[in-house]
Design a protein around this motif. Structure first.
Motif, short mmCIF file in Angstrom:
data_model
loop_
_atom_site.label_atom_id
_atom_site.label_comp_id
_atom_site.label_asym_id
_atom_site.label_seq_id
_atom_site.Cartn_x
_atom_site.Cartn_y
_atom_site.Cartn_z
N GLU A 7 0.89 -1.17 0.04
CA GLU A 7 -0.02 0.10 -0.11
C GLU A 7 0.90 1.13 0.06
O GLU A 7 1.91 1.42 0.67
N ASP A 9 -0.07 4.65 0.43
CA ASP A 9 -0.42 5.61 1.32
C ASP A 9 0.09 5.30 2.73
O ASP A 9 -0.13 4.42 3.42
N ALA A 10 1.11 6.46 3.27
CA ALA A 10 1.80 6.17 4.45
C ALA A 10 0.70 6.08 5.66
O ALA A 10 0.99 4.82 6.45
N ILE A 11 -0.33 6.69 5.68
CA ILE A 11 -0.95 6.68 7.15
C ILE A 11 -1.71 5.32 7.09
O ILE A 11 -2.14 4.70 8.03
N LEU A 12 -2.38 5.10 5.75
CA LEU A 12 -3.19 3.59 5.58
C LEU A 12 -2.30 2.42 5.77
O LEU A 12 -2.54 1.74 6.62
N ASP A 14 0.59 2.35 7.80
CA ASP A 14 0.66 2.38 9.26
C ASP A 14 -0.48 1.71 9.85
O ASP A 14 -0.46 0.94 10.90
N GLY A 15 -1.71 2.10 9.59
CA GLY A 15 -3.03 1.52 10.04
C GLY A 15 -3.13 0.12 9.79
O GLY A 15 -3.48 -0.67 10.87
N LEU A 16 -2.80 -0.25 8.55
CA LEU A 16 -2.82 -1.76 8.51
C LEU A 16 -1.83 -2.51 9.23
O LEU A 16 -2.16 -3.41 9.79
#
Lengths: 220, 451
Positions: A7, A9-12, A14-16
Motif C-alpha cells: 500500500e 499511502d503512508a497513513i493507511l 501504518d494503520g494496516l
C-alpha cells in the motif's frame, strides 16, 4: 499468519500494520510494485493485501506476474476502484478477494484468515489436531475443551505448526512468521516460546526434529 | 404579439399578394376609365355627325317631335338606349328628340364637348352645329352610365380575387406549415430528450435553411458532452483519491478504539490528525482545480510580483519550515497584469512544491528568467526523472519515487492557473540537480518593470 501488505499511502499503511498486528497477524509492508515483487519472490506469506494503484504501476500487474510464476499465495485486492467492472477485473486477474476502500479493519482481518486457510487447503475456520483446537479468529486455544492462555507470539507459532500437521517448520521459518522483517529477533526466542507452549499443552504436543525444526503430529 | 414564424410568413405573403391584386385593380381602373371615356366620347361625336349628315341630306325630317333620331344610328349594343339625342333649331326650338332624352336643352354654345347637370344627373354632351341648315344636334349620355361601365370592369377583376384569395391563403398557410414541419420535428425530438442525451441531431433530414441551427446545436451538444465527461472523470478521480485517506482514517480510528496500549492509541490519533489535515488540503485543492476549470479568468489587475511572492512563501511556509527562500531583487518592482487569485495559485503551488522537495537546510530561489517575460523557481530537491517530466502536471501524478506525500494536484493547479494568467508553465531539471519551474508570460505587456 504472516501477511504482506502492499500500500502506498503512508497513513493507511501504518494503520494496516498496527491494526492487523492487533488482530494477531504478522505484517510485512512495502509500498511499490517493485518491492512487492521482490518480497513475494524471496519470502513465503500466508496472504497478501495488495493495493491496486501503486506509484510505479498497477497492483494488477503484480498480481498477474505472481500468478504466471506459479505462486499460489492468496491475495486480497484493496482498492479505491470499487466499480463492479473493476472487481471482476481484479478477481479475473488472479485475486482471491476484493475489498473496496474504505473498509473495516476486522473484516479485512477475517477475510485474510479466510483466504489464508483456503490457501492452506482448509475450509474450517478452526484448526484441530487430536484434542487440541486453535481458533485464529477468536485467538483461542482449547485443549480437551478447556481454554489455554497463550501469548501472541506463542499463538503465532502454534498456528504455524497447526496449519499442516505433520509438516516440519524450520526455526528461521518460524522466526519470520513471528517478526516479519522488521521485528528484532532474540537469538533463542523460538525455543523459549516452544518451551512455554509445551508447558501449557503437554510435552509431547510439539516435537523437535533434530537439525530441521519443529512439528505437530509427526508419525510415531 | 407572439412572434410566430408561420403567422408572419403567412401575413407577409397574403399582404404582398393582396397588394399586387389591389394595384392591378387600381391601375386597370384608371386605364379603363380613360379608355371608356375616349371610346364613348368618340361614339357621341360619331352619333352627332351621323344625325347631322342625315338631317342635312334631308333623309331625316326635323319637323316632328318625339321622332327617334337615335334609332337611325348604327346599333351600339346596350349603350344605345343610353344615348340621347336632341335637335334644336337656331331659334331655340326643339325640333326632335330621342325617346329617353330629356326636354331640357343639353347644352349651349358651339360645337364640342361639355358636361351639364340635368334633373340631378350629370350628362356628357357633344354639340354639332350646322349653320348652313340652321340646326344644332346635341348627343349626350349620362356620366353614371360611364361609371357603371368602369365599375363592371373592376368588379369583373375583383370577383376572382375575392374567391381565389381565401384559397390562396389556405394554400399558403398549409405550405408554410409544411415548410416549418422539420423545425417542429426537431423541437419535438429535443423536448422528448432527457438531460443525459447529448447525441447529435441528424443533419441529413434537415432542410438547408435550418441547418445552421442544427449545426450550432450539435456543436453545443458536443461541448456540453465534453465538459460533462471531463467533470465525470474529475469526480470519479476525486472520489477515488478521497477513498484512500478515508480508509486510512477509518483504520486508524478502529485501532484507537481497539487498542488498550496508550502509545498505540496516541499514535493512531496523531495519524488521524495528519490524515485529516492532508485530506482537507486535498479537498481544497480539488475545489481550486474545479474553480479553475469552470470559471472564466477574473479581471486582470496590476500585481507586484515581489510582494505576491512574499505572500506565497508566507502561505506555504508550513510545507518547508527548514528551507531558506531567496527572492531575486530583480523581481522587486516587476508588475504583472494578471488575475490576482490565479497568480497567487501559481506562486503558492510552485513554492509549496519546491519546499516539499527541498531537503531541510536547502534553499529555494525565485528569480527572473533569461527571457524578459519569464520568472523561475529553482529548488534543491532531487529533480525528476526525464521520463516523468511530461507527466508532472497531470492530475494525481506523483511519480514512482514516492518521496513526498503530495496530493499530486499542486503542479496541475499551477499550470491551469498560469494559463488564466496568460502564461505557460515549463518544468525542467536544473544543471546541478533540482527542478526549475518557469512561468513564461506569453504577452510581453503582462510583465513589466515599474518606472
Amino acid at each position: 499468519m504472516r501477511i504482506l501488505v502492499v500500500e502506498d499511502d503512508a497513513i493507511l499503511l501504518d494503520g494496516l500494520r498496527v491494526g492487523l498486528e492487533l488482530a494477531g497477524l504478522t505484517i510485512d509492508a512495502v509500498s511499490t510494485c517493485a518491492d512487492a515483487a521482490v518480497a513475494l519472490s524471496t519470502s513465503a506469506f500466508d496472504a497478501v493485501v495488495l493495493d491496486r494503484m501503486l506509484p510505479d504501476g498497477s497492483g494488477l500487474d503484480v498480481l498477474r506476474r505472481v500468478r504466471r510464476s506459479g505462486d499460489r499465495t492468496p491475495i486480497i485486492l484493496l482498492t479505491a476502484l470499487n466499480e463492479t467492472a473493476n472487481r471482476i477485473e481484479g478477481l479475473d486477474a488472479g485475486g482471491d478477494d476484493y475489498l473496496g476502500k474504505p473498509f473495516d479493519l476486522e473484516e479485512l482481518a477475517a477475510r485474510l484468515r479466510s483466504i489464508a486457510r483456503r490457501g492452506a487447503g482448509r475450509a474450517s475456520a478452526t484448526m484441530e489436531w487430536r484434542d487440541l483446537v486453535v481458533d485464529p479468529a477468536a485467538r483461542l486455544v482449547l485443549l480437551r475443551g478447556d481454554r489455554v492462555d497463550v501469548s501472541r507470539r506463542e499463538f503465532a507459532i502454534l498456528t504455524a505448526l497447526m496449519e499442516r500437521p505433520g509438516t516440519i517448520r524450520s526455526r528461521a521459518d518460524l522466526e519470520e512468521r513471528l517478526y516479519g522483517w522488521d521485528g528484532e529477533v532474540e537469538s533463542n526466542a523460538v525455543e523459549v516460546h516452544i518451551h512455554h507452549l509445551r508447558a501449557k499443552l503437554g510435552r509431547r504436543t510439539i516435537e523437535t526434529v533434530r537439525g530441521l525444526g519443529y512439528r505437530i503430529g509427526g508419525e510415531r | 404579439m407572439r412572434s410566430s414564424l408561420r403567422s408572419r410568413l403567412f401575413s407577409a405573403l397574403l399582404l404582398a399578394t393582396g397588394a399586387v391584386w389591389l394595384t392591378a385593380a387600381l391601375w386597370i381602373d384608371l386605364g379603363a376609365r380613360a379608355e371608356v371615356e375616349q371610346v364613348l366620347d368618340n361614339r357621341l361625336q360619331d352619333a352627332a355627325h351621323m344625325v347631322g349628315s342625315l338631317i342635312s341630306s334631308g333623309r331625316l325630317p326635323t319637323d316632328g317631335l318625339n321622332r327617334n333620331p337615335a334609332a337611325l344610328l348604327p346599333d351600339a349594343g346596350p349603350y344605345m338606349h343610353q344615348l340621347s339625342c336632341q335637335i334644336w333649331s337656331f331659334d331655340d326650338r326643339l325640333l326632335a328628340r330621342s325617346g329617353g332624352a330629356p326636354e331640357t336643352r343639353f347644352a349651349n354654345g358651339g360645337t364640342g364637348f361639355s358636361e351639364q347637370e340635368i334633373n340631378g344627373e350629370m350628362w356628357r354632351v357633344y354639340a354639332l352645329e350646322d349653320p348652313a341648315n340652321g340646326f344644332r344636334v346635341l348627343v349626350g349620355d349620362r356620366l353614371s352610365l360611364r361609371e357603371g361601365l368602369v365599375t363592371d370592369l373592376i368588379k369583373g377583376l375583383l370577383w376572382p380575387a375575392v374567391v381565389i384569395l381565401p384559397a390562396l391563403g389556405a394554400i399558403l398557410w398549409v405550405s408554410v406549415g409544411r415548410g416549418l414541419a422539420p423545425l417542429r420535428r426537431i423541437a419535438g425530438d429535443l423536448s422528448r430528450r432527457d438531460g443525459e442525451d447529448m447525441s447529435q441531431i441528424e443533419a441529413a433530414s434537415v432542410p438547408r435553411e435550418i441547418r445552421p441551427l442544427t449545426t450550432a446545436l450539435n456543436g453545443l451538444f458536443a461541448k456540453v458532452e465534453a465538459a460533462r465527461r471531463h467533470e465525470r472523470e474529475i469526480t470519479a478521480f476525486a472520489a477515488h483519491e478521497l477513498r484512500t485517506p478515508l480508509a486510512g482514517l477509518k483504520t486508524q480510528a478502529q485501532i484507537a478504539l481497539m487498542s488498550e496500549d496508550r502509545d498505540v492509541r496516541g499514535n493512531a490519533l496523531r495519524q488521524i490528525l495528519r490524515s485529516v489535515d492532508r485530506t482537507g488540503r486535498l479537498v481544497s485543492q480539488l475545489l481550486a482545480l474545479a474553480r479553475l476549470d469552470s470559471a472564466p479568468p477574473a479581471r486582470k489587475e496590476d500585481v507586484e510580483i515581489g510582494a505576491a511572492l512574499d505572500e506565497a512563501v508566507e502561505f506555504s511556509r508550513m510545507a518547508g519550515p527548514d528551507v531558506a527562500v531567496e527572492i531575486g531583487s530583480d523581481l522587486r518592482g516587476v508588475i504583472a497584469r494578471v488575475p490576482r487569485e490565479a497568480l497567487d495559485l501559481v506562486l503558492r503551488n510552485l513554492t509549496e512544491n519546491a519546499f516539499a522537495h527541498t531537503p531541510p537546510g536547502g534553499t529555494i530561489r525565485w528569480r527572473r528568467g533569461a527571457a524578459e517575460t519569464t520568472i523561475e523557481l529553482w529548488d534543491e530537491g532531487p529533480g525528476v526523472p526525464e521520463t516523468d517530466l511530461p507527466f508532472l502536471t497531470r492530475r494525481f501524478f506523483r511519480g514512482a519515487a514516492l518521496s513526498t506525500p503530495g496530493s499530486g494536484l499542486g503542479l496541475t493547479i499551477a499550470e491551469a492557473a498560469a494559463a488564466q494568467c496568460g502564461a505557460s508553465l515549463t518544468l525542467a531539471n536544473g544543471p546541478r540537480g533540482g527542478l526549475i519551474a518557469s512561468v513564461v508570460f506569453e504577452d510581453e505587456s503582462s510583465l513589466e518593470v515599474a518606472t
